[in-house]
Design a protein around this motif. Structure first.
Motif, mmCIF file in Angstrom:
data_model
loop_
_atom_site.group_PDB
_atom_site.id
_atom_site.type_symbol
_atom_site.label_atom_id
_atom_site.label_comp_id
_atom_site.label_asym_id
_atom_site.label_seq_id
_atom_site.Cartn_x
_atom_site.Cartn_y
_atom_site.Cartn_z
ATOM 1 N N ALA A 1 0.848 -1.192 0.000
ATOM 2 C CA ALA A 1 0.000 0.000 0.000
ATOM 3 C C ALA A 1 0.883 1.242 0.000
ATOM 4 C CB ALA A 1 -0.904 0.025 1.233
ATOM 5 N N VAL A 2 0.255 2.364 -0.216
ATOM 6 C CA VAL A 2 0.900 3.649 0.036
ATOM 7 C C VAL A 2 0.621 4.006 1.498
ATOM 8 C CG1 VAL A 2 0.996 6.087 -0.556
ATOM 9 C CG2 VAL A 2 0.643 4.379 -2.358
ATOM 10 N N TYR A 3 1.668 4.285 2.230
ATOM 11 C CA TYR A 3 1.558 4.593 3.654
ATOM 12 C C TYR A 3 1.707 6.097 3.862
ATOM 13 C CZ TYR A 3 1.673 -0.333 4.884
ATOM 14 O OH TYR A 3 1.365 -1.666 5.018
ATOM 15 N N TYR A 4 0.806 6.653 4.675
ATOM 16 C CA TYR A 4 0.786 8.084 4.932
ATOM 17 C C TYR A 4 1.003 8.360 6.414
ATOM 18 C CZ TYR A 4 -1.502 8.335 0.356
ATOM 19 O OH TYR A 4 -1.802 8.234 -0.982
ATOM 20 N N CYS A 5 1.851 9.325 6.687
ATOM 21 C CA CYS A 5 2.053 9.812 8.036
ATOM 22 C C CYS A 5 1.024 10.909 8.310
ATOM 23 C CB CYS A 5 3.468 10.366 8.159
ATOM 24 S SG CYS A 5 3.866 11.101 9.732
ATOM 25 N N THR A 6 0.428 10.900 9.507
ATOM 26 C CA THR A 6 -0.616 11.876 9.822
ATOM 27 C C THR A 6 -0.408 12.468 11.214
ATOM 28 O OG1 THR A 6 -2.133 10.292 10.861
ATOM 29 C CG2 THR A 6 -2.251 10.492 8.464
ATOM 30 N N ALA A 7 -1.061 13.593 11.440
ATOM 31 C CA ALA A 7 -1.006 14.226 12.761
ATOM 32 C C ALA A 7 -2.264 15.040 12.999
ATOM 33 C CB ALA A 7 0.224 15.128 12.871
ATOM 34 N N ASP A 8 -2.643 15.135 14.263
ATOM 35 C CA ASP A 8 -3.785 15.966 14.644
ATOM 36 C C ASP A 8 -3.493 16.585 16.000
ATOM 37 O OD1 ASP A 8 -6.927 16.109 13.583
ATOM 38 O OD2 ASP A 8 -6.619 16.623 15.695
ATOM 39 N N ASP A 9 -3.793 17.872 16.142
ATOM 40 C CA ASP A 9 -3.459 18.568 17.379
ATOM 41 C C ASP A 9 -4.660 18.815 18.286
ATOM 42 O OD1 ASP A 9 -3.092 21.924 15.910
ATOM 43 O OD2 ASP A 9 -4.639 20.384 15.693
ATOM 44 N N HIS A 10 -5.796 18.185 17.968
ATOM 45 C CA HIS A 10 -6.940 18.322 18.877
ATOM 46 C C HIS A 10 -6.580 17.616 20.178
ATOM 47 C CE1 HIS A 10 -10.895 18.000 20.646
ATOM 48 N NE2 HIS A 10 -11.362 18.833 19.731
ATOM 49 N N PRO A 11 -6.789 18.300 21.329
ATOM 50 C CA PRO A 11 -6.371 17.691 22.603
ATOM 51 C C PRO A 11 -7.119 16.413 22.951
ATOM 52 C CG PRO A 11 -7.595 19.728 22.964
ATOM 53 C CD PRO A 11 -7.305 19.657 21.498
ATOM 54 N N TYR A 12 -8.301 16.219 22.367
ATOM 55 C CA TYR A 12 -9.075 15.007 22.658
ATOM 56 C C TYR A 12 -9.345 14.219 21.387
ATOM 57 C CZ TYR A 12 -9.714 17.603 26.941
ATOM 58 O OH TYR A 12 -9.498 18.314 28.081
ATOM 59 N N TYR A 13 -8.377 14.272 20.479
ATOM 60 C CA TYR A 13 -8.556 13.563 19.217
ATOM 61 C C TYR A 13 -8.751 12.071 19.476
ATOM 62 C CZ TYR A 13 -7.803 11.780 14.545
ATOM 63 O OH TYR A 13 -7.959 11.133 13.348
ATOM 64 N N ASP A 14 -9.820 11.511 18.903
ATOM 65 C CA ASP A 14 -10.145 10.111 19.154
ATOM 66 C C ASP A 14 -10.200 9.273 17.886
ATOM 67 O OD1 ASP A 14 -13.767 10.610 19.577
ATOM 68 O OD2 ASP A 14 -12.410 11.052 17.918
ATOM 69 N N GLY A 15 -9.834 9.863 16.765
ATOM 70 C CA GLY A 15 -9.819 9.117 15.519
ATOM 71 C C GLY A 15 -11.161 9.012 14.824
ATOM 72 N N ALA A 16 -12.177 9.631 15.353
ATOM 73 C CA ALA A 16 -13.501 9.549 14.733
ATOM 74 C C ALA A 16 -13.542 10.288 13.393
ATOM 75 C CB ALA A 16 -14.561 10.118 15.668
ATOM 76 N N SER A 17 -12.668 11.224 13.220
ATOM 77 C CA SER A 17 -12.570 11.958 11.956
ATOM 78 C C SER A 17 -11.148 11.851 11.441
ATOM 79 C CB SER A 17 -12.955 13.421 12.161
ATOM 80 O OG SER A 17 -12.106 14.006 13.123
ATOM 81 N N PRO A 18 -10.949 12.056 10.154
ATOM 82 C CA PRO A 18 -9.585 11.961 9.615
ATOM 83 C C PRO A 18 -8.663 12.991 10.264
ATOM 84 C CG PRO A 18 -11.204 11.931 7.853
ATOM 85 C CD PRO A 18 -11.945 12.289 9.095
ATOM 86 N N PRO A 19 -7.406 12.669 10.407
ATOM 87 C CA PRO A 19 -6.456 13.635 10.967
ATOM 88 C C PRO A 19 -6.362 14.887 10.111
ATOM 89 C CG PRO A 19 -5.501 11.434 10.884
ATOM 90 C CD PRO A 19 -6.766 11.389 10.094
ATOM 91 N N THR A 20 -5.928 15.968 10.761
ATOM 92 C CA THR A 20 -5.861 17.252 10.064
ATOM 93 C C THR A 20 -4.695 17.323 9.091
ATOM 94 O OG1 THR A 20 -6.876 18.356 11.942
ATOM 95 C CG2 THR A 20 -5.646 19.742 10.393
ATOM 96 N N TYR A 21 -3.556 16.790 9.505
ATOM 97 C CA TYR A 21 -2.336 16.945 8.719
ATOM 98 C C TYR A 21 -1.899 15.603 8.122
ATOM 99 C CZ TYR A 21 -2.265 21.224 11.445
ATOM 100 O OH TYR A 21 -2.612 22.411 12.037
ATOM 101 N N TRP A 22 -1.510 15.674 6.863
ATOM 102 C CA TRP A 22 -1.090 14.473 6.130
ATOM 103 C C TRP A 22 0.220 14.762 5.414
ATOM 104 C CZ3 TRP A 22 -4.119 9.872 5.490
ATOM 105 C CH2 TRP A 22 -5.338 9.898 6.165
ATOM 106 N N GLY A 23 1.109 13.783 5.465
ATOM 107 C CA GLY A 23 2.304 13.865 4.649
ATOM 108 C C GLY A 23 2.055 13.210 3.303
ATOM 109 N N GLN A 24 3.043 13.297 2.450
ATOM 110 C CA GLN A 24 2.922 12.582 1.179
ATOM 111 C C GLN A 24 3.118 11.100 1.461
ATOM 112 O OE1 GLN A 24 5.824 13.172 2.246
ATOM 113 N NE2 GLN A 24 7.138 11.612 1.368
#
Length: 121
Positions: A90-113
């Protein structure tokens, strides 16, 4: 934050590979960071995630084979992949989210290539 993934390549089934993700513009200390993947013809899916408190979560198909980690400076995130299978291709993507209570219910805000991982049988 900007994310740069690397480390993908071609590996035989049963082999290992380590993906790296470098952050710039911010440390990842207050981010939930993770790896997603998308195989040809399939939907994007979560692979692993590490939260602000360093707790981890893995998708069932990779549990026990993959390990997510990050460095103490919180600028790098890694995905150690072992016992690779052709279905890990697969193509693997690195992600990040800065919401203090991020629970994965929505896609992360930041994506790498993405970085392509190909596992041959």
């Amino acid at each position: 934050v900007q994310l740069q993934a690397s480390g993908g390549g071609l590996v035989q089934a049963g082999g290992s590979l380590r993906l790296s993700c470098a952050a710039s513009g911010s440390t990842l200390r207050l981010y939930t960071v993770g790896w997603y993947r998308q195989a040809p013809g399939k939907q994007r899916e979560l692979v692993a995630r590490i939260s602000r408190d360093d707790s981890t979560e893995y998708a069932d198909p990779v549990q026990g084979r993959f390990t997510i980690s990050r460095d103490n400076a919180k600028t790098m995130v890694y995905l150690q992949m072992s016992s690779l299978k052709p279905e890990d291709t697969a193509v693997y993507y690195c992600t990040a989210d800065d919401h203090p209570y991020y629970d994965g219910a929505s896609p992360p805000t930041y994506w790498g290539q993405g970085t392509l991982v190909t596992v041959s049988s």
